[in-house]
Design a protein around this motif. Structure first.
Motif, PDB file in Angstrom:
ATOM      1  N   MET A   1       0.835  -1.194   0.000  1.00 43.00           N
ATOM      2  CA  MET A   1       0.000   0.000   0.000  1.00 43.00           C
ATOM      3  C   MET A   1       0.871   1.245   0.000  1.00 43.00           C
ATOM      4  SD  MET A   1      -2.952   1.195   2.717  1.00 43.00           S
ATOM      5  CE  MET A   1      -4.245   0.252   1.930  1.00 43.00           C
ATOM      6  N   LEU A   2       0.525   2.234  -0.825  1.00 45.24           N
ATOM      7  CA  LEU A   2       1.260   3.483  -0.872  1.00 45.24           C
ATOM      8  C   LEU A   2       1.187   4.199   0.478  1.00 45.24           C
ATOM      9  CD1 LEU A   2       0.107   4.885  -4.336  1.00 45.24           C
ATOM     10  CD2 LEU A   2       2.330   3.859  -3.794  1.00 45.24           C
ATOM     11  N   SER A   3       2.287   4.841   0.880  1.00 47.12           N
ATOM     12  CA  SER A   3       2.302   5.541   2.163  1.00 47.12           C
ATOM     13  C   SER A   3       1.260   6.654   2.197  1.00 47.12           C
ATOM     14  CB  SER A   3       3.691   6.113   2.434  1.00 47.12           C
ATOM     15  OG  SER A   3       4.074   7.018   1.419  1.00 47.12           O
ATOM     16  N   ARG A   4       1.023   7.308   1.044  1.00 42.69           N
ATOM     17  CA  ARG A   4       0.009   8.363   0.980  1.00 42.69           C
ATOM     18  C   ARG A   4      -1.375   7.831   1.296  1.00 42.69           C
ATOM     19  NH1 ARG A   4      -3.756   9.333  -2.548  1.00 42.69           N
ATOM     20  NH2 ARG A   4      -2.907   7.809  -4.017  1.00 42.69           N
ATOM     21  N   VAL A   5      -1.697   6.662   0.741  1.00 42.10           N
ATOM     22  CA  VAL A   5      -3.003   6.043   0.976  1.00 42.10           C
ATOM     23  C   VAL A   5      -3.135   5.605   2.433  1.00 42.10           C
ATOM     24  CG1 VAL A   5      -4.520   4.124   0.357  1.00 42.10           C
ATOM     25  CG2 VAL A   5      -3.224   5.316  -1.421  1.00 42.10           C
ATOM     26  N   ALA A   6      -2.095   4.974   2.955  1.00 42.40           N
ATOM     27  CA  ALA A   6      -2.115   4.528   4.349  1.00 42.40           C
ATOM     28  C   ALA A   6      -2.291   5.700   5.304  1.00 42.40           C
ATOM     29  CB  ALA A   6      -0.827   3.770   4.668  1.00 42.40           C
ATOM     30  N   ASN A   7      -1.585   6.792   5.038  1.00 40.81           N
ATOM     31  CA  ASN A   7      -1.676   7.984   5.868  1.00 40.81           C
ATOM     32  C   ASN A   7      -3.088   8.558   5.860  1.00 40.81           C
ATOM     33  OD1 ASN A   7      -0.352  10.270   7.389  1.00 40.81           O
ATOM     34  ND2 ASN A   7      -1.077  11.393   5.597  1.00 40.81           N
ATOM     35  N   SER A   8      -3.698   8.620   4.675  1.00 44.36           N
ATOM     36  CA  SER A   8      -5.044   9.188   4.559  1.00 44.36           C
ATOM     37  C   SER A   8      -6.073   8.334   5.287  1.00 44.36           C
ATOM     38  CB  SER A   8      -5.427   9.332   3.081  1.00 44.36           C
ATOM     39  OG  SER A   8      -4.632  10.309   2.452  1.00 44.36           O
ATOM     40  N   ILE A   9      -5.973   7.021   5.163  1.00 46.13           N
ATOM     41  CA  ILE A   9      -6.921   6.136   5.838  1.00 46.13           C
ATOM     42  C   ILE A   9      -6.759   6.223   7.354  1.00 46.13           C
ATOM     43  CG2 ILE A   9      -7.532   3.712   6.211  1.00 46.13           C
ATOM     44  CD1 ILE A   9      -6.961   3.211   3.271  1.00 46.13           C
ATOM     45  N   TYR A  10      -5.525   6.238   7.800  1.00 46.54           N
ATOM     46  CA  TYR A  10      -5.227   6.344   9.238  1.00 46.54           C
ATOM     47  C   TYR A  10      -5.828   7.615   9.816  1.00 46.54           C
ATOM     48  CZ  TYR A  10      -2.128   7.000  13.355  1.00 46.54           C
ATOM     49  OH  TYR A  10      -1.618   7.218  14.608  1.00 46.54           O
ATOM     50  N   TRP A  11      -5.611   8.749   9.135  1.00 44.09           N
ATOM     51  CA  TRP A  11      -6.091  10.019   9.665  1.00 44.09           C
ATOM     52  C   TRP A  11      -7.585  10.225   9.435  1.00 44.09           C
ATOM     53  CZ3 TRP A  11      -4.190  12.601  13.399  1.00 44.09           C
ATOM     54  CH2 TRP A  11      -2.830  12.499  13.674  1.00 44.09           C
ATOM     55  N   MET A  12      -8.136   9.648   8.399  1.00 48.77           N
ATOM     56  CA  MET A  12      -9.591   9.673   8.228  1.00 48.77           C
ATOM     57  C   MET A  12     -10.275   9.102   9.466  1.00 48.77           C
ATOM     58  SD  MET A  12     -11.860   7.351   5.601  1.00 48.77           S
ATOM     59  CE  MET A  12     -11.334   5.866   6.504  1.00 48.77           C
ATOM     60  N   ALA A  13      -9.803   7.938   9.908  1.00 50.39           N
ATOM     61  CA  ALA A  13     -10.401   7.289  11.071  1.00 50.39           C
ATOM     62  C   ALA A  13     -10.120   8.066  12.351  1.00 50.39           C
ATOM     63  CB  ALA A  13      -9.881   5.853  11.198  1.00 50.39           C
ATOM     64  N   ARG A  14      -8.919   8.605  12.503  1.00 48.12           N
ATOM     65  CA  ARG A  14      -8.578   9.364  13.708  1.00 48.12           C
ATOM     66  C   ARG A  14      -9.420  10.623  13.825  1.00 48.12           C
ATOM     67  NH1 ARG A  14      -2.826   9.123  16.635  1.00 48.12           N
ATOM     68  NH2 ARG A  14      -4.195  10.160  18.115  1.00 48.12           N
ATOM     69  N   TYR A  15      -9.564  11.339  12.727  1.00 46.54           N
ATOM     70  CA  TYR A  15     -10.317  12.598  12.781  1.00 46.54           C
ATOM     71  C   TYR A  15     -11.797  12.360  13.077  1.00 46.54           C
ATOM     72  CZ  TYR A  15      -6.442  15.497  11.141  1.00 46.54           C
ATOM     73  OH  TYR A  15      -5.248  16.179  11.037  1.00 46.54           O
ATOM     74  N   LEU A  16     -12.375  11.314  12.522  1.00 44.79           N
ATOM     75  CA  LEU A  16     -13.784  11.028  12.821  1.00 44.79           C
ATOM     76  C   LEU A  16     -13.957  10.626  14.278  1.00 44.79           C
ATOM     77  CD1 LEU A  16     -15.036   9.205   9.623  1.00 44.79           C
ATOM     78  CD2 LEU A  16     -15.779  11.421  10.487  1.00 44.79           C
ATOM     79  N   GLU A  17     -13.025   9.840  14.793  1.00 43.20           N
ATOM     80  CA  GLU A  17     -13.076   9.474  16.207  1.00 43.20           C
ATOM     81  C   GLU A  17     -12.889  10.712  17.082  1.00 43.20           C
ATOM     82  OE1 GLU A  17     -13.587   6.929  19.458  1.00 43.20           O
ATOM     83  OE2 GLU A  17     -13.867   6.513  17.322  1.00 43.20           O
ATOM     84  N   ARG A  18     -12.048  11.628  16.653  1.00 40.35           N
ATOM     85  CA  ARG A  18     -11.817  12.872  17.414  1.00 40.35           C
ATOM     86  C   ARG A  18     -13.094  13.694  17.494  1.00 40.35           C
ATOM     87  NH1 ARG A  18      -6.451  15.957  15.876  1.00 40.35           N
ATOM     88  NH2 ARG A  18      -5.757  13.887  16.550  1.00 40.35           N
ATOM     89  N   ALA A  19     -13.798  13.819  16.372  1.00 38.28           N
ATOM     90  CA  ALA A  19     -15.054  14.577  16.375  1.00 38.28           C
ATOM     91  C   ALA A  19     -16.055  13.952  17.331  1.00 38.28           C
ATOM     92  CB  ALA A  19     -15.636  14.618  14.958  1.00 38.28           C
ATOM     93  N   ASP A  20     -16.168  12.638  17.297  1.00 30.88           N
ATOM     94  CA  ASP A  20     -17.071  11.920  18.202  1.00 30.88           C
ATOM     95  C   ASP A  20     -16.694  12.191  19.653  1.00 30.88           C
ATOM     96  OD1 ASP A  20     -17.197   9.198  19.911  1.00 30.88           O
ATOM     97  OD2 ASP A  20     -18.953   9.264  18.614  1.00 30.88           O
ATOM     98  N   CYS A  21     -15.396  12.147  19.949  1.00 28.83           N
ATOM     99  CA  CYS A  21     -14.946  12.306  21.333  1.00 28.83           C
ATOM    100  C   CYS A  21     -15.098  13.738  21.835  1.00 28.83           C
ATOM    101  CB  CYS A  21     -13.498  11.845  21.468  1.00 28.83           C
ATOM    102  SG  CYS A  21     -13.279  10.049  21.310  1.00 28.83           S
ATOM    103  N   VAL A  22     -14.912  14.720  20.967  1.00 32.77           N
ATOM    104  CA  VAL A  22     -15.128  16.109  21.389  1.00 32.77           C
ATOM    105  C   VAL A  22     -16.596  16.322  21.754  1.00 32.77           C
ATOM    106  CG1 VAL A  22     -15.098  18.522  20.646  1.00 32.77           C
ATOM    107  CG2 VAL A  22     -13.170  17.031  20.110  1.00 32.77           C
TER     108      VAL A  22
END
Length: 311
Positions: A1-22
Motif C-alpha cells: 500500500m502506498l504511504s500516501r493512501v495509508a496515511n489518509s486512511i489512518y487520519w480519516m479514522a482518527r479525525y472522525l473518532e476525534r469529532a465523536d470524542c469532542v
C-alpha cells in the motif's frame, strides 16, 4: 500500500473518532448541568479546554471560558485544528483522496456528517446543539459499523482501526482528566461524596460506560471508575482495550516483526499500561499519569509516521 493512501486512511479514522470524542467532552458538562440542576453560569467550562491540550490557543483568542466561547471553540472554530468542524473537514478530505479504496457507504456517511456540520455551524448554545451532538455520536457508531462490516481486513482496515483506537485511548484518558480539573479547585485529595459520584457518573455516561460499569461495580467511586476506564480488558473504550487493539493491528501490518520503531514504541506504551496499578496512579497523581501517557502516545504516533508515512 502506498504511504500516501495509508496515511489518509489512518487520519480519516482518527479525525472522525476525534469529532465523536469532542462531542462526548461537551456531553460531560451537559450531564452535570442536568444532574446537579446547574444553570449556565454555574457550570464549569474551562476544564474541557484544559484537558483538550488546546488551552494556549484558546486563551490567546478568547477572553473568558463561558459556554458560548467554549462551545464555539470546540465545535465550530475554523482556527482550532481539533474542533469538530475541522476534524470532520479533514476526515472528509482524507477520505476523498482514497475513495477508490474505501466502501462507497463510508464515503457517503462522511459526506453526510460534513454537510450536517455545515448546516449547524451558526448555532452557539449547548441547548440548541444537543441534537447535533447526538447525531455526531450516532454517526460515529454507524461509521465504525460500516468500517467493520464493509472493509476487507487488509492493510487499509488495519491502518484505519489502529488510528481509531489510538485516538480513542487518548480521548478516554483526557475524559478522566476532565474530572480531575473539575475537582481540583475544591479539594486537595480525592474523596467520595454524593456530588463527586454525580460527576464520575457524568464521565461514565459520556463514554456510554455507565451500565457496563455497574455490571462490574456496585457503587460509583473514583478508584473503580479509574480502574474501569484505564484497565478494563472487556470494555471497548478503556485505554488498555484500545491500546491492545491498536497493537494487534500494528502486529498484523508488520507480520509480527517487533523491530520497527513503531512496534517498539507501541510495545513500550502497552507494557506501561499493563504494569500500572490504580492505587499507585491515584497516590502519585492521576493527572500526572495521564500527562506522561499522552506524551508516550505522541511518541507512538511519531514512530508510526516515520515507519509508514514519511516516504
Amino acid at each position: 500500500m502506498l504511504s500516501r493512501v495509508a496515511n489518509s486512511i489512518y487520519w480519516m479514522a482518527r479525525y472522525l473518532e476525534r469529532a465523536d470524542c469532542v462531542a462526548r467532552f461537551i456531553d460531560v458538562n451537559t450531564h452535570l448541568m442536568l444532574d446537579l440542576a446547574l444553570d449556565q453560569n454555574a457550570a464549569q467550562w474551562y476544564p474541557l479546554i484544559a484537558t483538550s491540550g488546546d488551552d494556549e490557543d484558546f486563551n490567546q483568542r478568547y477572553t473568558q471560558a463561558d459556554e458560548r466561547a467554549v462551545v464555539r471553540f470546540m465545535t465550530f472554530d475554523q482556527k482550532n485544528p481539533n474542533s469538530i468542524l475541522q476534524s470532520i473537514f479533514r476526515a472528509r478530505e482524507n477520505a476523498r483522496t482514497v475513495r477508490e479504496v474505501i466502501p462507497v457507504e463510508m464515503w457517503e456517511k462522511i459526506n453526510e456528517i460534513y454537510h450536517l456540520t455545515q448546516s449547524q455551524s451558526r448555532k452557539r448554545s449547548v441547548a440548541d446543539l444537543q441534537d447535533y451532538y447526538r447525531e455526531i455520536r450516532q454517526s460515529g457508531h454507524l461509521f465504525t459499523g460500516l468500517m467493520h462490516n464493509t472493509m476487507s481486513r487488509d492493510m487499509g482496515w488495519q491502518f484505519a482501526h489502529m488510528g481509531q483506537m489510538l485516538e480513542r485511548a487518548d480521548k478516554t484518558a483526557r475524559l478522566l482528566d476532565v474530572k480531575y480539573f473539575l475537582l481540583l479547585p475544591h479539594n486537595d485529595v480525592w474523596k467520595d461524596s454524593a456530588y463527586d459520584a454525580v460527576q464520575w457518573g457524568a464521565v461514565l455516561k459520556s463514554v456510554n460506560a455507565l451500565e457496563m460499569y455497574r455490571q462490574q461495580f456496585h457503587t460509583i467511586n473514583y478508584r473503580d471508575v479509574t480502574q474501569f476506564l484505564l484497565f478494563s480488558k472487556a470494555f471497548p473504550r478503556s485505554v488498555q482495550f484500545c491500546l491492545e487493539d491498536a497493537e494487534a493491528a500494528l502486529k498484523t501490518l508488520t507480520n509480527g516483526n517487533g523491530d520497527s520503531k513503531a512496534a517498539r514504541e507501541m510495545a513500550t506504551l502497552c507494557r506501561t499500561i499493563r504494569t500500572s496499578d490504580t492505587s499507585h496512579i491515584i497516590s502519585t497523581g492521576l493527572h500526572e499519569f495521564i500527562d506522561i501517557f499522552q506524551a508516550n502516545l505522541n511518541l507512538v504516533d511519531e514512530a508510526i509516521y516515520e515507519s509508514y508515512f514519511e516516504n
